[in-house]
Design a protein around this motif. Structure first.
Motif, PDB file in Angstrom:
ATOM      1  N   ILE A  86     -19.249   4.808  10.057  1.00 43.25           N
ATOM      2  CA  ILE A  86     -20.314   5.781  10.343  1.00 43.25           C
ATOM      3  C   ILE A  86     -20.208   6.213  11.808  1.00 43.25           C
ATOM      4  O   ILE A  86     -19.881   5.402  12.682  1.00 43.25           O
ATOM      5  CB  ILE A  86     -21.699   5.143  10.083  1.00 43.25           C
ATOM      6  CG1 ILE A  86     -21.812   4.728   8.613  1.00 43.25           C
ATOM      7  CG2 ILE A  86     -22.825   6.104  10.458  1.00 43.25           C
ATOM      8  CD1 ILE A  86     -23.058   3.910   8.306  1.00 43.25           C
ATOM      9  N   CYS A  87     -20.491   7.466  12.067  1.00 44.86           N
ATOM     10  CA  CYS A  87     -20.498   8.018  13.426  1.00 44.86           C
ATOM     11  C   CYS A  87     -21.123   7.027  14.423  1.00 44.86           C
ATOM     12  O   CYS A  87     -22.203   6.489  14.186  1.00 44.86           O
ATOM     13  CB  CYS A  87     -21.295   9.322  13.395  1.00 44.86           C
ATOM     14  SG  CYS A  87     -21.758   9.915  15.027  1.00 44.86           S
ATOM     15  N   SER A  88     -20.437   6.819  15.554  1.00 48.81           N
ATOM     16  CA  SER A  88     -20.924   5.798  16.484  1.00 48.81           C
ATOM     17  C   SER A  88     -22.203   6.226  17.214  1.00 48.81           C
ATOM     18  O   SER A  88     -22.958   5.376  17.679  1.00 48.81           O
ATOM     19  CB  SER A  88     -19.830   5.412  17.485  1.00 48.81           C
ATOM     20  OG  SER A  88     -19.393   6.528  18.208  1.00 48.81           O
ATOM     21  N   THR A 122     -23.675  14.356   8.719  1.00 42.16           N
ATOM     22  CA  THR A 122     -24.026  12.966   9.047  1.00 42.16           C
ATOM     23  C   THR A 122     -25.449  12.860   9.570  1.00 42.16           C
ATOM     24  O   THR A 122     -26.178  11.938   9.217  1.00 42.16           O
ATOM     25  CB  THR A 122     -23.038  12.425  10.107  1.00 42.16           C
ATOM     26  OG1 THR A 122     -21.738  12.416   9.529  1.00 42.16           O
ATOM     27  CG2 THR A 122     -23.403  11.025  10.550  1.00 42.16           C
ATOM     28  N   VAL A 123     -25.838  13.814  10.421  1.00 40.73           N
ATOM     29  CA  VAL A 123     -27.165  13.709  11.036  1.00 40.73           C
ATOM     30  C   VAL A 123     -28.282  13.688   9.994  1.00 40.73           C
ATOM     31  O   VAL A 123     -29.336  13.102  10.224  1.00 40.73           O
ATOM     32  CB  VAL A 123     -27.441  14.838  12.073  1.00 40.73           C
ATOM     33  CG1 VAL A 123     -26.609  14.626  13.312  1.00 40.73           C
ATOM     34  CG2 VAL A 123     -27.224  16.209  11.479  1.00 40.73           C
ATOM     35  N   ILE A 124     -28.054  14.315   8.856  1.00 44.04           N
ATOM     36  CA  ILE A 124     -29.112  14.352   7.838  1.00 44.04           C
ATOM     37  C   ILE A 124     -29.383  12.938   7.327  1.00 44.04           C
ATOM     38  O   ILE A 124     -30.512  12.462   7.311  1.00 44.04           O
ATOM     39  CB  ILE A 124     -28.715  15.292   6.671  1.00 44.04           C
ATOM     40  CG1 ILE A 124     -28.344  16.677   7.221  1.00 44.04           C
ATOM     41  CG2 ILE A 124     -29.858  15.386   5.671  1.00 44.04           C
ATOM     42  CD1 ILE A 124     -27.729  17.599   6.181  1.00 44.04           C
ATOM     43  N   LYS A 125     -28.289  12.246   6.951  1.00 45.74           N
ATOM     44  CA  LYS A 125     -28.451  10.882   6.424  1.00 45.74           C
ATOM     45  C   LYS A 125     -28.957   9.937   7.518  1.00 45.74           C
ATOM     46  O   LYS A 125     -29.770   9.064   7.275  1.00 45.74           O
ATOM     47  CB  LYS A 125     -27.111  10.386   5.865  1.00 45.74           C
ATOM     48  CG  LYS A 125     -26.653  11.136   4.647  1.00 45.74           C
ATOM     49  CD  LYS A 125     -27.629  10.939   3.491  1.00 45.74           C
ATOM     50  CE  LYS A 125     -27.679  12.163   2.608  1.00 45.74           C
ATOM     51  NZ  LYS A 125     -28.858  12.265   1.768  1.00 45.74           N
ATOM     52  N   TRP A 126     -28.458  10.135   8.699  1.00 49.75           N
ATOM     53  CA  TRP A 126     -28.861   9.311   9.849  1.00 49.75           C
ATOM     54  C   TRP A 126     -30.374   9.429  10.071  1.00 49.75           C
ATOM     55  O   TRP A 126     -31.094   8.432  10.157  1.00 49.75           O
ATOM     56  CB  TRP A 126     -28.018   9.764  11.044  1.00 49.75           C
ATOM     57  CG  TRP A 126     -28.422   9.356  12.425  1.00 49.75           C
ATOM     58  CD1 TRP A 126     -29.375   8.445  12.809  1.00 49.75           C
ATOM     59  CD2 TRP A 126     -27.845   9.861  13.633  1.00 49.75           C
ATOM     60  NE1 TRP A 126     -29.418   8.366  14.181  1.00 49.75           N
ATOM     61  CE2 TRP A 126     -28.496   9.218  14.707  1.00 49.75           C
ATOM     62  CE3 TRP A 126     -26.843  10.793  13.914  1.00 49.75           C
ATOM     63  CZ2 TRP A 126     -28.177   9.482  16.044  1.00 49.75           C
ATOM     64  CZ3 TRP A 126     -26.514  11.057  15.238  1.00 49.75           C
ATOM     65  CH2 TRP A 126     -27.175  10.405  16.287  1.00 49.75           C
ATOM     66  N   TYR A 127     -30.875  10.669  10.125  1.00 50.68           N
ATOM     67  CA  TYR A 127     -32.298  10.883  10.388  1.00 50.68           C
ATOM     68  C   TYR A 127     -33.164  10.467   9.199  1.00 50.68           C
ATOM     69  O   TYR A 127     -34.257   9.930   9.381  1.00 50.68           O
ATOM     70  CB  TYR A 127     -32.547  12.342  10.806  1.00 50.68           C
ATOM     71  CG  TYR A 127     -32.306  12.571  12.285  1.00 50.68           C
ATOM     72  CD1 TYR A 127     -31.068  12.273  12.859  1.00 50.68           C
ATOM     73  CD2 TYR A 127     -33.305  13.038  13.125  1.00 50.68           C
ATOM     74  CE1 TYR A 127     -30.839  12.460  14.218  1.00 50.68           C
ATOM     75  CE2 TYR A 127     -33.090  13.230  14.485  1.00 50.68           C
ATOM     76  CZ  TYR A 127     -31.854  12.938  15.026  1.00 50.68           C
ATOM     77  OH  TYR A 127     -31.640  13.119  16.373  1.00 50.68           O
TER      78      TYR A 127
HETATM   79  S1  SF4 Z   1     -23.559  13.447  15.033  1.00 55.00           S
HETATM   80 FE1  SF4 Z   1     -22.282  14.550  13.585  1.00 55.00          FE
HETATM   81  S2  SF4 Z   1     -21.244  16.141  14.824  1.00 55.00           S
HETATM   82 FE2  SF4 Z   1     -22.040  14.565  16.232  1.00 55.00          FE
HETATM   83  S3  SF4 Z   1     -20.340  13.121  16.497  1.00 55.00           S
HETATM   84 FE3  SF4 Z   1     -21.629  12.304  14.874  1.00 55.00          FE
HETATM   85  S4  SF4 Z   1     -20.659  13.091  13.005  1.00 55.00           S
HETATM   86 FE4  SF4 Z   1     -19.881  14.338  14.688  1.00 55.00          FE
END
Ligand code: SF4
Lengths: 409, 259
Positions: A86-88, A122-127
């Motif tokens: 997952i995005c760090s 990614t931001v959608i699932k993250w939030y």
């Molecule tokens: S938040 Fe989204 S656009 Fe920003 S680094 Fe993570 S995956 Fe990439």
């Protein structure tokens, strides 16, 4: 001029505003006012109009990364069951939400989440995940990916509806009316700030460039966090004037070395390895003069034109199709007179990696400019190898040197 | 005379070029960065050329250990040096596949033999010589025996893990379930060939394709790669030491340009 009498520099102002930004959020929390967490390129105009204290988890994660503190939160998130894939930024932020404090910078936990889908999925699932874990409401503004070159009309209308709806949700959340006059003023100011941000970063077109692109990474904090404020506007105006003076005097990016080569940096910085990545470039006289960032916050539209505002937010590089991105990169190569391109293959950012090889191939064909790809991550320090980075950068330097008739040939 | 020295992760190589540009000697020593292998490689190359250190007018260092080598007039990357070495000793190459101890790369050359683009493995040992070293250990043989063993294969045992550590346990379980070492060795070569073909595809692999680096000496691996790429892969002369040859060639050119 006497040093004691001189007015404040943009660097000092940058530091002051960054502190102010975080203090403001802490104060709001302490006084019982709500705090919002928002994505980096979301229409903050709405939040600013509502006077909502807002912090930006991506920026906060970057600050933690640059202070080499990311692993504390990444470990926390991974222990909690979040995958290393997952995005760090998400892992650092989710980890932070659990730990609640950091040495680099504390932020208050959110009472509202504000998420715009223009940067990635990614931001959608993250939030959504944060909303559930922290039991706070989330406002989501959908900005579909633009598969066509321009933002299609149906998309514009749809996004305007999304924004109108977000305004209603904000009114319900704050139990206050949304002040349309103030909104106009915020729009005007935000546009003006973006204009100066763009003008300042455009000064790097001068040869040598007065701007060292790694400084741009620092100033980015304020274009994200305070572009709707008077202070933000003043910062970029001041920064512009300083750079313009440097350019007029023929000054390059550094006092200790000359700019020999000009490159663009594709992708996010490697925050935990900022000095390593910078020094390896500088050692060869390579100045990073631009990236996709200047345009990402060149969010411009007519005041009160909601559809135009939606289109501007939807038109950022990350949300456009391959033809647009390639054309845009070519434009940068031409206008900034680039000698090469450094592509950061960012383990975190699937969105950027997905198209990177193809962008490299087509931009290379179109421009003939050499490039390299290196593996890294914006905040996870484990996904980067210094020796590999240095070899790739040196190989790029050798290709550029040969392009200029060097290498003993 | 001019010298090139290539300090890799698992071996050191040296080459000497005479004033007339002819390659006089090459040497390979099986100790890499962090050892004094580079000194031994250079001494051997000098002895073979009938020369002494003081005869060297310009020395270029390359490879992983290039930056820590004192006594170089210039340090250049393996990428430029492999391309230069291939151009020096062969003609017509447009793609170089270099598989060394800890990295593998595909280099695209322009018509003049200069680097036009390159792609390298990601930050892991998949598709590198290290992968084959791990395989050799599990098969209880030397790396240079792998080719011969695989030549007796009748079928390929697919190895699906690209990670050297996972592949090791995968191979152990294959062997214990009765697969033959010959077929496992072939499977390892196919695995590495696929990985490299992926790299080569990224830069647009064009013939002639020339292979360099230690793995080029593994005939079965080269054959597997030819099959994956759908085109014959040629093995460069002095394949393992060609980075050092390229470094020496740069030394020769740079000294002349400086005159
Ligand atoms: S938040 Fe989204 S656009 Fe920003 S680094 Fe993570 S995956 Fe990439």
């Amino acid at each position: 001029m006497n040093m004691n009498e001189r007015s404040v520099t943009s660097k000092e102002l940058l530091k002051k505003l960054t502190a102010l930004h975080y203090e403001g959020a802490a104060k709001a929390k302490a006084e019982g006012r709500p705090v919002v967490w928002a994505t980096s390129i979301s229409p903050q105009e709405l939040l600013e109009t509502m006077d909502l204290a807002t912090v930006y988890p991506e920026n906060h994660a970057a600050a933690i990364g640059a202070r080499k503190e990311a692993l504390v939160f990444i470990d926390e998130a991974e222990r909690d069951g979040y995958s290393q894939d997952i995005c760090s930024y998400a892992r650092v932020n989710i980890g932070y939400a659990g730990v609640g404090k950091s040495e680099a910078q504390d932020i208050p936990l959110p009472d509202l989440l504000f998420c715009c889908g223009n940067i990635c999925g990614t931001v959608i699932k993250w939030y959504e995940n944060l909303a559930k874990e922290l039991r706070v409401p989330m406002i989501f503004i959908d900005m579909p990916f633009n598969h066509s070159f321009h933002v299609p009309a149906h998309s514009r209308a749809y996004m305007r509806g999304q924004i109108e709806d977000a305004i209603e949700q904000l009114e319900a959340f704050t139990k206050r009316r949304f002040d349309r006059d103030k909104f106009s003023e915020v729009m005007r100011l935000s546009n003006a700030t973006c204009e100066w941000w763009k003008k300042a970063t455009d000064l790097a077109k001068a040869k040598p460039s007065p701007l060292n692109g790694f400084d741009m990474f620092n100033y980015m904090a304020i274009i994200v966090c305070m572009r709707g404020s008077k202070e933000g506007y003043e910062l970029f105006k001041l920064w512009h004037d300083e750079l313009a003076a440097k350019a007029a005097a023929g000054m390059g990016p550094w006092s200790s070395a000359e700019e020999k080569y000009r490159v663009m940096w594709d992708g996010i910085a490697c925050w935990p390895h900022l000095s390593t990545t910078f020094n390896a470039l500088k050692k060869h006289g390579i100045n990073m003069v631009t990236s996709s960032y200047p345009e990402s916050w060149n969010l411009r539209y007519e005041t009160n034109d909601l559809e135009g505002m939606a289109a501007a937010y939807s038109s950022i590089y990350a949300n456009r199709n391959l033809d647009y991105d390639i054309g845009y990169m070519k434009k940068l190569v031409d206008e900034f007179r680039l000698d090469g391109i450094v592509y950061h293959s960012n383990r975190s950012c699937k969105l950027m990696d997905f198209r990177q090889y193809e962008v490299q191939r087509r931009v290379g064909e179109l421009t003939g400019v050499p490039s390299v790809i290196f593996d890294g991550d914006q905040t996870d320090p484990r996904s980067f190898s210094e020796a590999q980075y240095e070899t790739r950068i040196q190989a790029l330097a050798e290709m550029m040197e040969r392009g200029k008739g060097g290498m003993g040939l | 005379m001019f010298a090139g020295i290539d300090i890799g992760s698992s071996s050191s190589k040296a080459a000497i070029i005479g004033d007339d540009g002819r390659l006089l000697s090459v040497s390979v020593h099986n100790q890499g960065a962090g050892t004094d292998g580079h000194r031994q490689a250079l001494e051997r190359a000098l002895a073979l050329a009938g020369a002494e250190r003081s005869d060297i007018r310009f020395l270029v260092a390359t490879g992983y250990g290039r930056m820590r080598y004192e006594g170089a007039d210039r340090q250049l990357t393996e990428i430029s040096c492999h391309a230069k070495g291939v151009a020096w000793l062969t003609s017509g190459a447009r793609t170089i596949i270099d598989v060394g101890g800890q990295d593998s790369k595909a280099i695209k050359l322009d018509a003049a033999g200069n680097v036009a683009n390159f792609a390298m493995n990601e930050k892991c040992a998949a598709g590198t010589g290290r992968f084959l070293e791990v395989m050799a250990r599990v098969l209880d043989c030397r790396v240079d025996e792998l080719s011969e063993i695989a030549a007796a294969s009748v079928k390929e045992v697919p190895i699906s893990s690209v990670c050297a550590v996972f592949a090791e346990s995968e191979v152990i379980s294959r062997l214990s379930s009765g697969e033959r070492p010959e077929d496992v060795a072939r499977g390892a070569h196919v695995s590495i060939a696929r990985r490299i073909a992926g790299l080569a595809g990224r830069i647009g692999c064009q013939p002639e394709i020339v292979m360099t680096g230690g793995v080029a000496l593994n005939g079965d691996a080269v054959a597997c790669l030819s099959k994956e790429l759908g085109h014959e892969v040629l093995v460069a002369p002095h394949a393992q030491a060609i980075g050092a040859v390229g470094a020496a060639a740069f030394a020769w050119e740079m000294a002349r340009a400086a005159k």
